[in-house]
Design a protein around this motif. Sequence first.
Motif, PDB file in Angstrom:
ATOM      1  N   LEU A 260      46.906  84.690  96.167  1.00 39.24           N
ATOM      2  CA  LEU A 260      47.426  86.091  96.141  1.00 39.24           C
ATOM      3  C   LEU A 260      47.416  87.696  95.367  1.00 39.24           C
ATOM      4  CD1 LEU A 260      50.386  84.315  98.167  1.00 39.24           C
ATOM      5  CD2 LEU A 260      48.117  85.022  98.720  1.00 39.24           C
ATOM      6  N   ARG A 261      47.572  87.088  94.296  1.00 40.91           N
ATOM      7  CA  ARG A 261      47.866  88.052  93.433  1.00 40.91           C
ATOM      8  C   ARG A 261      46.157  88.453  93.087  1.00 40.91           C
ATOM      9  NH1 ARG A 261      51.458  87.009  89.210  1.00 40.91           N
ATOM     10  NH2 ARG A 261      51.120  88.645  88.426  1.00 40.91           N
ATOM     11  N   ILE A 262      45.000  88.118  92.910  1.00 43.04           N
ATOM     12  CA  ILE A 262      43.931  88.328  92.778  1.00 43.04           C
ATOM     13  C   ILE A 262      43.499  89.730  93.913  1.00 43.04           C
ATOM     14  CG2 ILE A 262      41.803  87.954  92.220  1.00 43.04           C
ATOM     15  CD1 ILE A 262      42.001  86.155  90.006  1.00 43.04           C
ATOM     16  N   ARG A 263      43.554  88.581  94.904  1.00 40.01           N
ATOM     17  CA  ARG A 263      43.014  88.666  96.575  1.00 40.01           C
ATOM     18  C   ARG A 263      41.149  88.794  96.427  1.00 40.01           C
ATOM     19  NH1 ARG A 263      46.984  88.843 100.743  1.00 40.01           N
ATOM     20  NH2 ARG A 263      48.806  88.546  99.881  1.00 40.01           N
ATOM     21  N   PRO A 264      40.808  87.420  96.694  1.00 39.94           N
ATOM     22  CA  PRO A 264      39.818  87.651  96.614  1.00 39.94           C
ATOM     23  C   PRO A 264      39.532  87.722  97.978  1.00 39.94           C
ATOM     24  CG  PRO A 264      40.564  85.545  96.331  1.00 39.94           C
ATOM     25  CD  PRO A 264      41.936  86.166  96.418  1.00 39.94           C
ATOM     26  N   ASP A 265      37.716  88.234  97.725  1.00 39.05           N
ATOM     27  CA  ASP A 265      37.811  88.407 100.153  1.00 39.05           C
ATOM     28  C   ASP A 265      37.025  87.057  99.969  1.00 39.05           C
ATOM     29  OD1 ASP A 265      37.064  91.296  99.915  1.00 39.05           O
ATOM     30  OD2 ASP A 265      36.189  90.573  97.814  1.00 39.05           O
ATOM     31  N   LEU A 266      36.343  85.691  99.293  1.00 37.13           N
ATOM     32  CA  LEU A 266      36.236  84.864  99.815  1.00 37.13           C
ATOM     33  C   LEU A 266      37.325  84.039  98.692  1.00 37.13           C
ATOM     34  CD1 LEU A 266      33.286  86.194  99.510  1.00 37.13           C
ATOM     35  CD2 LEU A 266      32.507  84.274 101.181  1.00 37.13           C
ATOM     36  N   VAL A 267      37.364  82.347  98.998  1.00 37.63           N
ATOM     37  CA  VAL A 267      37.484  81.448  98.406  1.00 37.63           C
ATOM     38  C   VAL A 267      36.849  80.592  98.559  1.00 37.63           C
ATOM     39  CG1 VAL A 267      39.930  79.498  97.612  1.00 37.63           C
ATOM     40  CG2 VAL A 267      39.745  81.950  98.629  1.00 37.63           C
ATOM     41  N   LYS A 268      36.211  79.587  97.396  1.00 39.66           N
ATOM     42  CA  LYS A 268      35.340  78.585  97.609  1.00 39.66           C
ATOM     43  C   LYS A 268      36.284  77.123  97.143  1.00 39.66           C
ATOM     44  CE  LYS A 268      30.934  78.738  95.705  1.00 39.66           C
ATOM     45  NZ  LYS A 268      30.315  79.293  95.181  1.00 39.66           N
ATOM     46  N   LEU A 269      36.037  76.429  97.815  1.00 41.23           N
ATOM     47  CA  LEU A 269      36.774  75.191  98.085  1.00 41.23           C
ATOM     48  C   LEU A 269      36.163  74.122  96.737  1.00 41.23           C
ATOM     49  CD1 LEU A 269      38.499  74.513 101.642  1.00 41.23           C
ATOM     50  CD2 LEU A 269      39.815  76.354  98.922  1.00 41.23           C
ATOM     51  N   ASP A 270      36.995  73.567  96.110  1.00 38.25           N
ATOM     52  CA  ASP A 270      35.843  72.745  95.732  1.00 38.25           C
ATOM     53  C   ASP A 270      35.637  71.363  96.225  1.00 38.25           C
ATOM     54  OD1 ASP A 270      35.611  71.134  92.937  1.00 38.25           O
ATOM     55  OD2 ASP A 270      37.475  69.383  94.008  1.00 38.25           O
ATOM     56  N   GLY A 271      34.976  70.831  96.071  1.00 40.27           N
ATOM     57  CA  GLY A 271      34.268  69.815  96.645  1.00 40.27           C
ATOM     58  C   GLY A 271      35.066  68.588  97.766  1.00 40.27           C
ATOM     59  N   GLU A 272      36.067  68.379  96.512  1.00 39.87           N
ATOM     60  CA  GLU A 272      37.061  67.700  96.638  1.00 39.87           C
ATOM     61  C   GLU A 272      37.706  67.673  97.992  1.00 39.87           C
ATOM     62  OE1 GLU A 272      36.136  64.096  95.316  1.00 39.87           O
ATOM     63  OE2 GLU A 272      34.817  65.000  94.344  1.00 39.87           O
ATOM     64  N   LEU A 273      38.067  69.012  97.885  1.00 37.84           N
ATOM     65  CA  LEU A 273      39.118  69.065  99.212  1.00 37.84           C
ATOM     66  C   LEU A 273      38.682  68.244 100.355  1.00 37.84           C
ATOM     67  CD1 LEU A 273      40.737  72.532  98.373  1.00 37.84           C
ATOM     68  CD2 LEU A 273      41.586  70.452  98.278  1.00 37.84           C
ATOM     69  N   ILE A 274      37.531  68.793 100.697  1.00 39.84           N
ATOM     70  CA  ILE A 274      36.630  68.283 101.843  1.00 39.84           C
ATOM     71  C   ILE A 274      36.505  66.770 102.399  1.00 39.84           C
ATOM     72  CG2 ILE A 274      34.824  67.966 101.040  1.00 39.84           C
ATOM     73  CD1 ILE A 274      32.981  68.964 104.062  1.00 39.84           C
ATOM     74  N   ARG A 275      37.330  66.221 101.649  1.00 40.81           N
ATOM     75  CA  ARG A 275      36.903  64.417 101.275  1.00 40.81           C
ATOM     76  C   ARG A 275      38.704  64.237 100.928  1.00 40.81           C
ATOM     77  NH1 ARG A 275      32.575  65.508  99.178  1.00 40.81           N
ATOM     78  NH2 ARG A 275      32.759  66.519  97.037  1.00 40.81           N
ATOM     79  N   ALA A 276      39.665  64.842 101.121  1.00 41.82           N
ATOM     80  CA  ALA A 276      40.905  65.070 100.565  1.00 41.82           C
ATOM     81  C   ALA A 276      41.679  64.444 101.955  1.00 41.82           C
ATOM     82  CB  ALA A 276      41.929  66.097 100.461  1.00 41.82           C
ATOM     83  N   THR A 277      42.443  63.722 102.063  1.00 41.67           N
ATOM     84  CA  THR A 277      42.897  62.995 103.148  1.00 41.67           C
ATOM     85  C   THR A 277      44.393  63.410 103.383  1.00 41.67           C
ATOM     86  OG1 THR A 277      43.008  60.999 103.252  1.00 41.67           O
ATOM     87  CG2 THR A 277      41.019  62.045 103.987  1.00 41.67           C
ATOM     88  N   SER A 278      45.547  63.067 104.283  1.00 43.07           N
ATOM     89  CA  SER A 278      46.941  63.183 104.046  1.00 43.07           C
ATOM     90  C   SER A 278      47.098  61.671 104.017  1.00 43.07           C
ATOM     91  CB  SER A 278      47.071  63.529 105.473  1.00 43.07           C
ATOM     92  OG  SER A 278      47.234  62.865 106.793  1.00 43.07           O
ATOM     93  N   HIS A 279      48.652  60.759 103.172  1.00 45.40           N
ATOM     94  CA  HIS A 279      49.090  60.367 102.858  1.00 45.40           C
ATOM     95  C   HIS A 279      49.118  59.503 104.333  1.00 45.40           C
ATOM     96  CE1 HIS A 279      50.678  57.197 100.951  1.00 45.40           C
ATOM     97  NE2 HIS A 279      52.183  57.315 101.014  1.00 45.40           N
ATOM     98  N   GLY A 280      48.542  57.707 104.083  1.00 41.82           N
ATOM     99  CA  GLY A 280      48.863  57.637 105.578  1.00 41.82           C
ATOM    100  C   GLY A 280      48.462  57.082 106.575  1.00 41.82           C
ATOM    101  N   THR A 281      47.782  58.587 107.183  1.00 46.32           N
ATOM    102  CA  THR A 281      47.214  58.498 108.072  1.00 46.32           C
ATOM    103  C   THR A 281      45.062  58.573 108.249  1.00 46.32           C
ATOM    104  OG1 THR A 281      47.476  61.458 108.515  1.00 46.32           O
ATOM    105  CG2 THR A 281      49.399  59.487 109.305  1.00 46.32           C
TER     106      THR A 281
END
Length: 744
Positions: free
Chosen positions: A501-522
């Motif tokens: 929010l401070r830098i205000r980038p035009d794009l954010v590159k999500l770390d590759g692990e986030l695509i495999r992250a899931t919520s706890h339990g479900t």
Amino acid sequence: MAFTVVAFLCLVGARNMVNGPATPLAYRLSCALVLALLVMAIPRAGSIWTFGAIGVAYTLVLVAGLALNVSGVEQPLLWVLPAMVVIPICAAPLWLTPTHFFLGSALFYAAAFALLFGEPRTHEVDVVVWMWVVAIGLPTSAVFHFGFYRFRRNHFLLESQLAQLAATDPLTGLQNRRAFVKQAERRLETMAPDLQVSAIFLDIDSFKSLNDRFGHAVGDHALHQVARVLMDGTSADDSVSRIGGEEFAVLLCDGLAGALALAERLRGAIAAIERPDGQLTASFGVAEHRRGESIMVLLDRADEALLRAKHSGRNRVCAERALPLEALHMLFDAAHEEGDTAARRYRWEDYYLTSHFQPLYSLSHQKQVGFEALLRGEQDDGTLVPPVVLFAPRPSSDEGALDRASHAVHLANARKSLPCDAWLFLNILPATFIAEGYADRLATLVRTAGLEPEQVILEILESHGGSVDDMSRAAALYREHGFLIAVDDFGAGQSNLDRLLRIRPDLVKLDGELIRATSHGTEQPILPKLVSLLHQAGMLVVVEGVETTEELILAVESNVDFAQGYLLGRPAAEIAPPEPVQRRIDDAFDVIAQGRAHQYALFESEVEPYRVALRQAADGLLAGVVMGEAFASLATFDRCISCFILDDSGRQIGLEVPGPAWNSEGASLHPVANPRDARWDHRPYFRNAVLLPGVAVASNPYLSLASGRPCVAVTLAVQFASERSVVGVELDWSAVGLPWPAGD
């Protein structure tokens, strides 16, 4: 001599008081002016002979001035004779050498007597004149000159000896650091614009061990031998100095290539010197002078190259690292000579730097829209340098040097390889990103490569260095040039929302692990919600690390803007055709379109029995059946947590009716475990029921504040006689494998 000028002006004034014809005053004053100019030229005399020539000229002009001044008087000898005696005596101490004295005196008397030969004189007058000149003038001036000459000679010799001692290293006989720097500064100030000058900095390897193990006498002998090698290996025009300790420097009139060749010859010659435990070796750093820089800046760059030679194994020669713009021109020149068929490489350490490009695809457009430039190291035979070697920290060098060099390499290769309408993603360290003036330099670099800043996305790497405030200010400078800004690896390391929010980038590159992250339990993916959050913050989203078809489908379903990963294309020097990847993305869209209806049907089939039972309970309540009896059947369903009634303001009426999934403990959420204390009209399941009165609606899964579990609420708005109420049932949706609404 200055006082003589004043005396001459007095003589001119006295002559004007005598009657009779006289030489024009302007001529005589001109002689005084010339005498004054010669006096002012003395401090600028660069040699003894120049000083002597000024003295001779001064004497002759003085004689000419005297002749002009006495012209027209009745007895000129009375005016000239005192000057013929006094001037040689006064001038005698000024002659620096006997040669100057004899030459100047002879010319003075020759000129003076030539002016008097035409004048009639008696024998007595000639005797008096010669007596004054020979008996008084010449002997006195000779005594004065040789007395002062002996004093001055000893003084000058002492000064010369002291100056030589102050400028010489007593052990090796070379220039010391002070004399070397002073002479180098003079050479750089007076050098021609087209002249090339380079500096060689060398340091004897493991010299301390030589002193410690074998004594300082052996170390001193080694220094003396190295000095002899340097003197024998350089020309008379080169400056050679012992800078201090075991460090030496050479300044030569040659370019970088010639200096490297000389340094290699000197390295080989030093390596032939024996030491008690083997052979002596030295490490060399070479740098070429850049227009306008001082000798100290030149030596600093040569010293940086020397440190790299030390840390890369010793007994070698390392050249300075070119600035990014210079490196870019070097790559362009090499490509012009070798052709544009091969990737452009830049020499770095013992290997080359080159570029590999990995494509990024717009999932909605199903096409390549950009390429991330990734730095690679290559050996002479083309084999890749391991990343642990390429990116290993080097304490002797600037962390950003490799980063800045990579930009030049990537831009040189991008101009050759990338499609003209594609973005180029350039990785940049935070320390480089915030460096003063680098935004301007990088913009110049980009345009030199034939690109525009609007085509370049600067990808700020996730690493230490640079405060968020500094990066925010720097981002504004880069945007003024037209660059786009991306933040890399969000979700790893120091990344956080405040940083975004401070830098205000035009794009954010999500770390590759986030695509495999899931919520706890479900085990439900968190990617959709994260993408939605970033979109609401005004940032486009890139997902890295897409390696499987399932991950690609999830990225499409999560409304990701751009994707990157091995499934879509591996980093390579050559750009792969995009058609196979485009078909793969299109297939992912088809899978999602086909599965969305199926997913919706599964969810609806799972909640439909609860809808039916809830309508039956509502009918019972409208018929006057008490709450416990009305919900009795619904409360027996396996997933039922509780049945409840909310008033028109969203507050619970009476007690809830617990079901099989009720958990009365709820220890960790005990302060908020009682739903009767809260107001729920802000929840979607309440609002949707009110909007569709008489229709049983099912909510999307949400995290229940009361139970701390993922839940689904089925609600129905009912109009009782006194007021409108919402009846509902909360279902436990935490079990793995339960269907969730598609796209949520």
